[in-house]
Design a protein around this motif. Sequence first.
Motif, mmCIF file in Angstrom:
data_model
loop_
_atom_site.group_PDB
_atom_site.id
_atom_site.type_symbol
_atom_site.label_atom_id
_atom_site.label_comp_id
_atom_site.label_asym_id
_atom_site.label_seq_id
_atom_site.Cartn_x
_atom_site.Cartn_y
_atom_site.Cartn_z
ATOM 1 N N GLY A 60 5.250 22.592 31.795
ATOM 2 C CA GLY A 60 6.594 22.787 31.266
ATOM 3 C C GLY A 60 6.596 23.348 29.866
ATOM 4 O O GLY A 60 5.636 24.014 29.436
ATOM 5 N N ASN A 61 7.689 23.054 29.134
ATOM 6 C CA ASN A 61 7.815 23.581 27.789
ATOM 7 C C ASN A 61 8.873 22.777 27.038
ATOM 8 O O ASN A 61 10.066 22.926 27.271
ATOM 9 C CB ASN A 61 8.210 25.073 27.843
ATOM 10 C CG ASN A 61 8.166 25.694 26.458
ATOM 11 O OD1 ASN A 61 8.342 25.011 25.458
ATOM 12 N ND2 ASN A 61 7.917 26.987 26.405
ATOM 13 N N ILE A 62 8.383 21.937 26.180
ATOM 14 C CA ILE A 62 9.278 21.105 25.372
ATOM 15 C C ILE A 62 9.242 21.622 23.949
ATOM 16 O O ILE A 62 8.176 21.683 23.344
ATOM 17 C CB ILE A 62 8.810 19.630 25.395
ATOM 18 C CG1 ILE A 62 8.845 19.080 26.821
ATOM 19 C CG2 ILE A 62 9.659 18.783 24.471
ATOM 20 C CD1 ILE A 62 8.124 17.749 26.996
ATOM 21 N N LEU A 63 10.405 21.991 23.410
ATOM 22 C CA LEU A 63 10.440 22.422 22.024
ATOM 23 C C LEU A 63 10.890 21.261 21.148
ATOM 24 O O LEU A 63 11.926 20.649 21.397
ATOM 25 C CB LEU A 63 11.412 23.602 21.839
ATOM 26 C CG LEU A 63 11.548 24.081 20.387
ATOM 27 C CD1 LEU A 63 10.241 24.667 19.884
ATOM 28 C CD2 LEU A 63 12.677 25.103 20.250
ATOM 29 N N VAL A 64 10.087 20.962 20.118
ATOM 30 C CA VAL A 64 10.482 19.956 19.137
ATOM 31 C C VAL A 64 10.859 20.687 17.856
ATOM 32 O O VAL A 64 10.009 21.278 17.198
ATOM 33 C CB VAL A 64 9.350 18.945 18.867
ATOM 34 C CG1 VAL A 64 9.812 17.920 17.838
ATOM 35 C CG2 VAL A 64 8.921 18.259 20.151
ATOM 36 N N ALA A 65 12.152 20.664 17.530
ATOM 37 C CA ALA A 65 12.631 21.297 16.301
ATOM 38 C C ALA A 65 13.004 20.227 15.302
ATOM 39 O O ALA A 65 13.542 19.193 15.681
ATOM 40 C CB ALA A 65 13.855 22.165 16.607
ATOM 41 N N CYS A 66 12.667 20.461 14.027
ATOM 42 C CA CYS A 66 13.135 19.488 13.037
ATOM 43 C C CYS A 66 13.684 20.171 11.810
ATOM 44 O O CYS A 66 13.386 21.324 11.519
ATOM 45 C CB CYS A 66 12.072 18.450 12.700
ATOM 46 S SG CYS A 66 10.918 18.919 11.454
ATOM 47 N N ALA A 67 14.518 19.434 11.101
ATOM 48 C CA ALA A 67 15.302 20.039 10.024
ATOM 49 C C ALA A 67 14.506 20.195 8.736
ATOM 50 O O ALA A 67 14.563 21.226 8.082
ATOM 51 C CB ALA A 67 16.556 19.191 9.777
ATOM 52 N N GLY A 68 13.744 19.176 8.353
ATOM 53 C CA GLY A 68 13.072 19.252 7.070
ATOM 54 C C GLY A 68 11.702 18.599 7.108
ATOM 55 O O GLY A 68 11.333 17.918 8.076
ATOM 56 N N THR A 69 10.958 18.775 6.040
ATOM 57 C CA THR A 69 9.613 18.237 5.960
ATOM 58 C C THR A 69 9.601 16.719 6.103
ATOM 59 O O THR A 69 8.687 16.146 6.695
ATOM 60 C CB THR A 69 8.997 18.628 4.601
ATOM 61 O OG1 THR A 69 9.249 20.007 4.378
ATOM 62 C CG2 THR A 69 7.514 18.365 4.590
ATOM 63 N N SER A 70 10.600 16.061 5.593
ATOM 64 C CA SER A 70 10.622 14.600 5.636
ATOM 65 C C SER A 70 10.840 14.071 7.044
ATOM 66 O O SER A 70 10.599 12.899 7.330
ATOM 67 C CB SER A 70 11.731 14.056 4.728
ATOM 68 O OG SER A 70 11.759 14.728 3.499
#
Lengths: 249, 249, 249, 249, 249, 249, 249, 249
Positions: free
Chosen positions: E118-128
């Motif tokens: 499959g393909n799971i994208l993990v996106a996050c907003a900031g370094t913290s």
Amino acid sequence: MDPREIRGLLEQVKQGRLTVDQGLDRLKHLPYEDMGFVKIDHHRHLRKGFAEVVYCAGKTVEQVQKIMEALAKTSSNIMGTRATQEMYQAVLEVIPDAEYHSLARLITVRRGEQTTVGNILVACAGTSDLPVAEEAALTAEMMGGKVDRLYDAGVAGIHRLLMNRDKLDAAKVVIVVAGMEGALASVVGGLVDKPVIAVPTSVGYGASFNGLAALLAMLNTCSSGVTVVNIDNGFGAGYAAALINRIGE
Amino acid sequence: MDPREIRGLLEQVKQGRLTVDQGLDRLKHLPYEDMGFVKIDHHRHLRKGFAEVVYCAGKTVEQVQKIMEALAKTSSNIMGTRATQEMYQAVLEVIPDAEYHSLARLITVRRGEQTTVGNILVACAGTSDLPVAEEAALTAEMMGGKVDRLYDAGVAGIHRLLMNRDKLDAAKVVIVVAGMEGALASVVGGLVDKPVIAVPTSVGYGASFNGLAALLAMLNTCSSGVTVVNIDNGFGAGYAAALINRIGE
Amino acid sequence: MDPREIRGLLEQVKQGRLTVDQGLDRLKHLPYEDMGFVKIDHHRHLRKGFAEVVYCAGKTVEQVQKIMEALAKTSSNIMGTRATQEMYQAVLEVIPDAEYHSLARLITVRRGEQTTVGNILVACAGTSDLPVAEEAALTAEMMGGKVDRLYDAGVAGIHRLLMNRDKLDAAKVVIVVAGMEGALASVVGGLVDKPVIAVPTSVGYGASFNGLAALLAMLNTCSSGVTVVNIDNGFGAGYAAALINRIGE
Amino acid sequence: MDPREIRGLLEQVKQGRLTVDQGLDRLKHLPYEDMGFVKIDHHRHLRKGFAEVVYCAGKTVEQVQKIMEALAKTSSNIMGTRATQEMYQAVLEVIPDAEYHSLARLITVRRGEQTTVGNILVACAGTSDLPVAEEAALTAEMMGGKVDRLYDAGVAGIHRLLMNRDKLDAAKVVIVVAGMEGALASVVGGLVDKPVIAVPTSVGYGASFNGLAALLAMLNTCSSGVTVVNIDNGFGAGYAAALINRIGE
Amino acid sequence: MDPREIRGLLEQVKQGRLTVDQGLDRLKHLPYEDMGFVKIDHHRHLRKGFAEVVYCAGKTVEQVQKIMEALAKTSSNIMGTRATQEMYQAVLEVIPDAEYHSLARLITVRRGEQTTVGNILVACAGTSDLPVAEEAALTAEMMGGKVDRLYDAGVAGIHRLLMNRDKLDAAKVVIVVAGMEGALASVVGGLVDKPVIAVPTSVGYGASFNGLAALLAMLNTCSSGVTVVNIDNGFGAGYAAALINRIGE
Amino acid sequence: MDPREIRGLLEQVKQGRLTVDQGLDRLKHLPYEDMGFVKIDHHRHLRKGFAEVVYCAGKTVEQVQKIMEALAKTSSNIMGTRATQEMYQAVLEVIPDAEYHSLARLITVRRGEQTTVGNILVACAGTSDLPVAEEAALTAEMMGGKVDRLYDAGVAGIHRLLMNRDKLDAAKVVIVVAGMEGALASVVGGLVDKPVIAVPTSVGYGASFNGLAALLAMLNTCSSGVTVVNIDNGFGAGYAAALINRIGE
Amino acid sequence: MDPREIRGLLEQVKQGRLTVDQGLDRLKHLPYEDMGFVKIDHHRHLRKGFAEVVYCAGKTVEQVQKIMEALAKTSSNIMGTRATQEMYQAVLEVIPDAEYHSLARLITVRRGEQTTVGNILVACAGTSDLPVAEEAALTAEMMGGKVDRLYDAGVAGIHRLLMNRDKLDAAKVVIVVAGMEGALASVVGGLVDKPVIAVPTSVGYGASFNGLAALLAMLNTCSSGVTVVNIDNGFGAGYAAALINRIGE
Amino acid sequence: MDPREIRGLLEQVKQGRLTVDQGLDRLKHLPYEDMGFVKIDHHRHLRKGFAEVVYCAGKTVEQVQKIMEALAKTSSNIMGTRATQEMYQAVLEVIPDAEYHSLARLITVRRGEQTTVGNILVACAGTSDLPVAEEAALTAEMMGGKVDRLYDAGVAGIHRLLMNRDKLDAAKVVIVVAGMEGALASVVGGLVDKPVIAVPTSVGYGASFNGLAALLAMLNTCSSGVTVVNIDNGFGAGYAAALINRIGE
């Protein structure tokens, strides 16, 4: 604005005893002198035995030391609330007659002879409420109030309170300090016909939410004559009680 | 427990003027009479001009009517708080001299001549706070207090407050009624050296959360001598102020 | 999207000075270049004296060191907020002209001559609010604003504020920093006819709930022209004030 | 306190052109005249096109009618916020040129020719946010601002916002009105380098808790330059934006 | 309850191959064997590449060591969440091939060859937000998912997100990790037509109230297809995403 | 951005089939066409059986009528959520084949033959949760999902759930709708190894705080694979489930 | 007030066997003796195996030592809750037979032979709930209850609970200890027809808000017969269960 | 699982009195019959005088009518909680012997002779708490409990409670119903050594937050033996009390 003072000044200008510039100078500051309630209050406080108060929390040791040193030069009674032992040591260096009340976290300086008046009863529910209760009691004493204490009188054993109805009856104003469900304020409020100042404390756990439960309970009391201060605000209760206590003295 | 009363009773039993059964009967009720602070308070209240109070909210029209009718037989001053016009009409049928204060939602019955003492200042921030302010003022008056009013003196135009410093100075105790951010309590508390009772109101919208904002602000006031009652609790403030106001009279 | 740029590109393709592939390549990135507001903003910032900002909290010392080192190569003004002394030491190794403001917890690098414009007044209620006030003031200065300070002017002694009306009058925008009940924002907002940015601080205890009381009070202010930032967000207030302050300069 | 005014008065007293009593009289009121910022602000407002504002919520129809009638005699621009249709009808009887904006719940009276300046963009996320957005826009217009509108530009379809970057670029100050998660404020704040005033609305359900979700989101925005007003407070945003907008005009 | 199994048993009883007592015995435990879904799930998990998970927080180092040692005997993939370095050292003593991911606070044991689908994208907003994002990503990987990462793509610079639309387009399910105002979830939700799992983080200060602001924002998203897990619950998001991701594989 | 499209355009400009101005015109809108995900999504939705959705709450009857009329011209499937009976009557005038589902408060228009795929189980705890459950079920059906229902299966009688394990086993994704303490989500989450979407409802009283109790419970579930949507957000759950459900179809 | 006692006293006064002063003395204290429920309760407690309890949190080590030493002189069973290891060491010096239960943070002193009665089942959801569960179990044992334990039976694997229905059936009263979403209380409450006391724990993170989620869930349970105590209040649950458990023994 | 029943069935299969298919059929449903605790409980309830309960809130009049009609065919005692007068009228059509208790909002059907056992005391603080108190009392009576009432015994006049210590002493379990600050629960809890079930009511205003204040107070009670149910949940308290009350009968 005191008309007599201004009239006098105008007379002096008219008579040439003050130049226009001198008059201007004094009038420039007049509104602030006129409005200078702090100084005036301050004098009245000193006369009536009220102390200058420094809120030490959030200040550095040095700041506390300097502020109290400055106050000690002009005030006979000084008080520092939420003070640490370390702050006290620093203050002691510059004010050798400063005292520390570790339970109440207060630094006090008392000079001249003290006469306390009236009758303030400080009641508290449990042993854990003692720091707040003592802060209230010592504040009230520093402000010239005679203070009686009724500790460990929680509602779980209501006879402890009922057995001391004479203390309740003798008081001019009552401070009730309680954490957990804060029910003591309502019970005391139902027993007396005098002002009750309720102090919720952060004593408790879980759904006490750091004193919120007691605070809400006290605000919703079904007893008349009860007013409330902030959580753990022993100083605020002691001060307000002292204001009430000196009425008629 | 008044020892003299009991001593007298015991003497009577000893001397046979009371049978053991009669003594028992009276003693059986004594603890409650002794502890019967309500009745005693009640008498003291009447003597001092304090009225009996009925909290009408959550009661039926008939309940209010019956309770007030009963009270009217023994009390000279009666008051019903949070009363509706409909409740008043029902009370009027049985107590023809009852009055209704629609703004404050109060039913009052005042009998005999009224002498009010002291000086309670009720200050409020805006026009929308008037119902709560009037509830406080009328309560204080019913409880024997002389009341002065300083309305629409919010901090957005602080000169309105400063122009009335004489009213603040003349008061023995000040009630501050304010919604929204409730800042008026802090400003007044900073200007006077007497007890201030702050009443947050539910006036406001959005993040006022029905008065929570004003309540929290008042509890966290940086001015000394301020205590707080429940949101919209004009009655509570008026009652507590009246207790303070009668001290020394 | 700048039509002239695209027209030029199309002309070049038409005239064969760019191959279709070259044109494709440049257009492929165009939307992002076009939308590349950060770079453009960045340039505008530099031109206008605005600094690059690194939020250091929640970053490791190394991360802060590396990011600031990279920024220092291209930016003349850099700022690190919520930085620890330890972070500063690490930054100092790679940026020898970095400065640390321990009260405001800021690392700053200022290069080239600084001209500050406008007039931003930072007022705060008490000594404990200083860290947040200084974060606001230094941020505004780093962003090219001329900053005036009016500290320790809480409403408990409102004359301290009224005595400094000239500072209020001289400002183009005012930042008000206050904890506890946050009433200063309303009082200042009632005194001036210019934008006021209110910063609630977590100073207080009990029912201040870490600044919630001041936040709610400021959001519910009855004074017009007041907007609010997050609790303890001196940086946000300083930045927004600087944006307002440079208008018309 | 203007020294020249006082000097003039003192000269007159010195020269006998004013008696001491006359001087006293004028000085007695001076602090309030000096501090009489409301009147002065009022004049300045009229000069600059700012209107007098009446918050109608919590007032009776008659109160609104009377206050607006009184204001209409001295002010050229008047505005009533949160007004009902019924209030408008009552106002119309005494001010025939009053207008009603039902969506924004505003009563306005505009007299003389209006020149609006600057450029205030009011952006809103969805159709349900329109009442608050219009309250902001009309307030800003009444305060002399030129207003542009960008409605229905929520982040669920972010292209609607990006397609209108010219509107964002043209604005001097941007008002962002959004309910639900309030994300629009952050996205706009990231796209512009000018002050953004965010207005959370109570649009939403469930865990929006009447606008709390949007309020918290906006206060915690990661975009710089964003300040926040109370939930549904279109008036407050419009007023603050107008203060910013007139800078440099 | 599988009818064939019971039929077989009954046949055996009928034919005398099982006594009534033996039948009774087996039927007595049948409901629990029948309901013994955990074991069955467990087998299915192993077959499908899902690991056994130990929540280490609130457990002692010894408890974690013993539980993981026991699991290592029967499971090929094991995972410990919220594990400390100290816990890892203890586990390492008994499971030499255990790995530690300090950022994500995970202990993992992977045995046999791993095929991820499959393909799971993990996106996050900031370094913290990285610790939570990594917990999600590693969990998804341990559960057999192929994971792509898109970090530091907060809405304050929305072009960083838009420039990576290919990553969004390629994903089967997207995890969005964001603190502060949590707006990234709404923006991503508006850009894709696939399931989005939003993870609020406790990154932020003041009125973020430890992630409450982001949580409420995500629950109130105006974008369709977004569901939410608990604050900082990277594991929960990774697990749910893995369940979705394996559909159709 | 599709390189082939741009290459074609450039080729046309190069070959003179498009003038530079024509090329410019098309490229000017390209970013938005390129980013025009809504239209593209829209097409994909139609192809896949996904409907256009109108959130009717907070819109006027006329607005709903007009928007749905416009959508009906280009979309084969339309849906209006939180619609009143009155809105439906207005829509019926312009879309004669519109249907109304009063329990779920949905208006739907379904055209062409419908094929539903997959298997979405909607489970709910009690009868009072039916409106939200039906909103979820009908939304999922409108989005092309085959839906099974398991109603009135609350944990107070857990056998009702256990007796229907076959329904749980057959589902590809499960929606759990529950108010009060919301425990059903955890129990279902512990029984299945597929994605569970939990919908807290506002069913309950007292300390349910309009669904907060169920929301918090679901967010804190100890079962893996559970994600949560807003209180009463049946639509959101149905939509997200439909996105998951179509994977692999 | 026992009439026979008073009658006897009066008879003695009448007959001269008691002087009036002696009668007065005894009657003066009578109400308190009469109301002296604590002592009486205390005796009843000892008779029934109930121990004296000291809440150690918020007390100094010395205070705990002294209080327990005093109690040990008159009580056969003593218990200190929320006690630290350090407190235990101090208590051990003065009460050599004191025991410490580190998991439950209890100091206990048990003297004389113990007979426990009834059947209290303590069920808990996970390993992290053990300290609270053990506090409940040990309290109930100290209060004379026979206690059975069913640990690690959370709803994520509901078969663990169902497999132990015999334990549920055998109990007279059940204590359910659970953190996170607290669903176990509802499931157990649905399985039994006996009183269930639910104890929410602070186990969890994020939106568990230190046990608030579990508390609200338990208060909103759809199962009848469940009552709730404060977060982490194992003692309170154990005590209440012991009161119920001894009924009928 | 009752072994005797299954043994019988197996014997019948063995002896050919049941075919394998018949046995299968019955066993197929057995687990649910076995687990069919509701039915079994139901029987036990009927035997013990417990009624079937319908929660009417959130149900239509028709639903309530049908459910109660169905129950009336098999149960001798039925109860509908939170029922309206309109629901009652509908039920009356199909169950002529149904009764309505308007204060408690209960519909009850009692058939056969009723014997009530034990002694449940329902105490409440004020007149406004009566609906909840009556719901508790009537529920307990329907469940076979003998109920005593002690109404209007709030802590503001604690003598009213103390005068009725005999009622407290006579009870086997006490229900305390109180709104506002809910202190009555703590006072009663301190006076008795039996289980106390506290019911917070939503009576109050302002910072009572619809019963939250009383709820928190009761959860934080300093008295042992007090457990709590949801706000206004008289039914829950009555049911739990009835479970306790029948122990030992």
